[in-house]
Design a protein around this motif. Sequence first.
Motif, PDB file in Angstrom:
ATOM      1  N   GLY A 187     -13.908 -17.798  10.009  1.00  0.00           N
ATOM      2  CA  GLY A 187     -13.941 -17.830  11.302  1.00  0.00           C
ATOM      3  C   GLY A 187     -14.740 -16.621  12.111  1.00  0.00           C
ATOM      4  N   SER A 188     -15.359 -15.944  11.139  1.00  0.00           N
ATOM      5  CA  SER A 188     -16.262 -14.430  11.662  1.00  0.00           C
ATOM      6  C   SER A 188     -17.256 -14.946  12.279  1.00  0.00           C
ATOM      7  CB  SER A 188     -16.020 -13.472  10.484  1.00  0.00           C
ATOM      8  OG  SER A 188     -17.235 -14.228   9.642  1.00  0.00           O
ATOM      9  N   SER A 189     -17.787 -13.861  13.010  1.00  0.00           N
ATOM     10  CA  SER A 189     -18.961 -14.100  13.736  1.00  0.00           C
ATOM     11  C   SER A 189     -20.258 -14.118  12.499  1.00  0.00           C
ATOM     12  CB  SER A 189     -19.209 -12.659  14.747  1.00  0.00           C
ATOM     13  OG  SER A 189     -18.413 -12.464  15.630  1.00  0.00           O
ATOM     14  N   ARG A 190     -20.245 -13.520  11.733  1.00  0.00           N
ATOM     15  CA  ARG A 190     -21.417 -13.445  10.726  1.00  0.00           C
ATOM     16  C   ARG A 190     -21.304 -14.684   9.638  1.00  0.00           C
ATOM     17  NH1 ARG A 190     -21.785  -8.653   6.695  1.00  0.00           N
ATOM     18  NH2 ARG A 190     -20.739  -7.673   8.487  1.00  0.00           N
ATOM     19  N   ARG A 191     -20.178 -15.025   9.375  1.00  0.00           N
ATOM     20  CA  ARG A 191     -20.075 -16.216   8.526  1.00  0.00           C
ATOM     21  C   ARG A 191     -19.972 -17.570   9.043  1.00  0.00           C
ATOM     22  NH1 ARG A 191     -19.386 -14.625   2.963  1.00  0.00           N
ATOM     23  NH2 ARG A 191     -18.977 -12.546   2.819  1.00  0.00           N
ATOM     24  N   GLY A 192     -19.208 -17.528  10.118  1.00  0.00           N
ATOM     25  CA  GLY A 192     -18.891 -18.786  10.866  1.00  0.00           C
ATOM     26  C   GLY A 192     -19.865 -19.055  12.165  1.00  0.00           C
ATOM     27  N   ASP A 193     -20.440 -17.993  12.376  1.00  0.00           N
ATOM     28  CA  ASP A 193     -21.302 -17.833  13.825  1.00  0.00           C
ATOM     29  C   ASP A 193     -20.194 -18.058  15.148  1.00  0.00           C
ATOM     30  OD1 ASP A 193     -23.640 -17.469  15.333  1.00  0.00           O
ATOM     31  OD2 ASP A 193     -24.015 -19.685  15.227  1.00  0.00           O
ATOM     32  N   TRP A 194     -19.090 -17.280  14.878  1.00  0.00           N
ATOM     33  CA  TRP A 194     -18.113 -17.452  15.966  1.00  0.00           C
ATOM     34  C   TRP A 194     -18.607 -16.874  17.196  1.00  0.00           C
ATOM     35  CZ3 TRP A 194     -15.740 -13.488  18.830  1.00  0.00           C
ATOM     36  CH2 TRP A 194     -14.704 -13.970  19.548  1.00  0.00           C
ATOM     37  N   ARG A 195     -18.339 -17.351  18.514  1.00  0.00           N
ATOM     38  CA  ARG A 195     -18.673 -16.811  19.649  1.00  0.00           C
ATOM     39  C   ARG A 195     -17.671 -16.655  20.526  1.00  0.00           C
ATOM     40  NH1 ARG A 195     -24.688 -17.509  19.946  1.00  0.00           N
ATOM     41  NH2 ARG A 195     -25.271 -17.961  17.672  1.00  0.00           N
ATOM     42  N   PRO A 196     -17.324 -15.699  21.245  1.00  0.00           N
ATOM     43  CA  PRO A 196     -16.370 -15.540  22.149  1.00  0.00           C
ATOM     44  C   PRO A 196     -16.513 -16.597  23.478  1.00  0.00           C
ATOM     45  CG  PRO A 196     -17.670 -13.643  22.470  1.00  0.00           C
ATOM     46  CD  PRO A 196     -18.158 -14.452  21.168  1.00  0.00           C
ATOM     47  N   GLY A 197     -15.310 -17.224  23.871  1.00  0.00           N
ATOM     48  CA  GLY A 197     -15.273 -18.251  25.123  1.00  0.00           C
ATOM     49  C   GLY A 197     -14.382 -17.415  26.101  1.00  0.00           C
ATOM     50  N   PHE A 198     -14.078 -18.074  27.136  1.00  0.00           N
ATOM     51  CA  PHE A 198     -13.703 -17.686  28.265  1.00  0.00           C
ATOM     52  C   PHE A 198     -12.171 -17.349  27.976  1.00  0.00           C
ATOM     53  CE2 PHE A 198     -10.703 -18.565  32.017  1.00  0.00           C
ATOM     54  CZ  PHE A 198     -11.362 -17.481  32.617  1.00  0.00           C
ATOM     55  N   VAL A 199     -11.180 -18.201  27.225  1.00  0.00           N
ATOM     56  CA  VAL A 199      -9.941 -17.656  26.851  1.00  0.00           C
ATOM     57  C   VAL A 199      -9.870 -16.263  26.154  1.00  0.00           C
ATOM     58  CG1 VAL A 199      -8.040 -18.383  25.719  1.00  0.00           C
ATOM     59  CG2 VAL A 199      -9.112 -20.086  26.789  1.00  0.00           C
ATOM     60  N   ASP A 200     -11.078 -15.843  25.402  1.00  0.00           N
ATOM     61  CA  ASP A 200     -11.076 -14.828  24.606  1.00  0.00           C
ATOM     62  C   ASP A 200     -11.305 -13.383  25.643  1.00  0.00           C
ATOM     63  OD1 ASP A 200     -11.297 -15.612  21.905  1.00  0.00           O
ATOM     64  OD2 ASP A 200     -12.779 -16.722  22.792  1.00  0.00           O
ATOM     65  N   TYR A 201     -12.045 -13.748  26.782  1.00  0.00           N
ATOM     66  CA  TYR A 201     -12.035 -12.624  27.856  1.00  0.00           C
ATOM     67  C   TYR A 201     -10.780 -12.687  28.746  1.00  0.00           C
ATOM     68  CZ  TYR A 201     -16.733 -12.644  26.173  1.00  0.00           C
ATOM     69  OH  TYR A 201     -17.841 -12.615  25.325  1.00  0.00           O
ATOM     70  N   LEU A 202     -10.344 -13.797  28.818  1.00  0.00           N
ATOM     71  CA  LEU A 202      -8.999 -13.838  29.702  1.00  0.00           C
ATOM     72  C   LEU A 202      -7.970 -13.018  28.969  1.00  0.00           C
ATOM     73  CD1 LEU A 202      -7.879 -15.008  32.255  1.00  0.00           C
ATOM     74  CD2 LEU A 202      -7.100 -17.008  30.863  1.00  0.00           C
ATOM     75  N   TYR A 203      -7.856 -13.069  27.766  1.00  0.00           N
ATOM     76  CA  TYR A 203      -6.834 -12.540  27.035  1.00  0.00           C
ATOM     77  C   TYR A 203      -7.081 -10.941  26.982  1.00  0.00           C
ATOM     78  CZ  TYR A 203      -3.941 -11.025  22.925  1.00  0.00           C
ATOM     79  OH  TYR A 203      -3.098 -10.292  22.005  1.00  0.00           O
ATOM     80  N   VAL A 204      -8.585 -10.699  26.919  1.00  0.00           N
ATOM     81  CA  VAL A 204      -8.892  -8.989  26.664  1.00  0.00           C
ATOM     82  C   VAL A 204      -8.352  -8.544  28.324  1.00  0.00           C
ATOM     83  CG1 VAL A 204     -11.018  -7.515  27.214  1.00  0.00           C
ATOM     84  CG2 VAL A 204     -10.680  -9.218  25.157  1.00  0.00           C
ATOM     85  N   SER A 205      -8.726  -9.353  29.359  1.00  0.00           N
ATOM     86  CA  SER A 205      -8.076  -8.900  30.539  1.00  0.00           C
ATOM     87  C   SER A 205      -6.791  -8.732  30.822  1.00  0.00           C
ATOM     88  CB  SER A 205      -8.708  -9.943  31.580  1.00  0.00           C
ATOM     89  OG  SER A 205      -8.486  -9.549  33.046  1.00  0.00           O
TER      90      SER A 205
END
Length: 244
Positions: free
Chosen positions: A180-198
């Motif tokens: 599920g990583s960016s390099r192997r799974g081409d993961w892209r962050p979505g709104f929920v990821d940024y909401l959690y960061v906030s």
Amino acid sequence: MRSDADDGTASSADDAPASPVQERRAETRWAAFTGIVVAAALTALVHEPDTAVGRTVGLIALAAMAVPLFVINPHRLDRQTQWSRALAIAFASVLVLVNQLGVVNVIVRLVDGSADGATVLLAAGQVWVTNVIAFGLLYWELDRGGPVARGTLPRSALPLADFAFPQDDEADAAREVAAGSSRRGDWRPGFVDYLYVSLTNTMAFSPTDAMPLRSRTKLLMSVQALTGFVLLALVISRAVNILA
């Protein structure tokens, strides 16, 4: 001959219709839309007459900006023009600024004790939650060119990142994690990821999940953390006085 559908990229992020692969990768607007509705409702329901005019003007401006953004991407965020990109960032920025008016007013009322305790504490809770959503929306719009770019462009064409997420460094982890990583799974962050960061930045007053990489991101997170710290400190202080 290589086609756009073969590699899941678009020939033009502005005008070209999305391919089936793009439809799969492009983020839906409904998570962000739900957050916007909650933030707008909390802003409208704040019982603070001193900021009523500013909040009303801000909400009208947000509604006017939301219509064309919804028209260009009614379901999935897979189309973008220069004006829609600028409008989306302006929308998130206006939401942040409108809520900051409420934050400042609540802080003043908490400091001078001019408002009823229960009322001002409720208002503080409303602007605190709205602050989390508003900054999360702004981070979502800024990072790596925004949600349309993250959902439609190949990774090699993405603009500079504002955040480094854990998934960006997990390519060499255990198989089930690396998948599920960016390099192997081409993961892209979505709104929920940024909401959690906030949310974590507001509560911990520092990055905990994703690390800011750019100066603008560090400044925004600093403003958010400082706002959250002052607001929570004054709320706790006022609550202690009410209970004492």
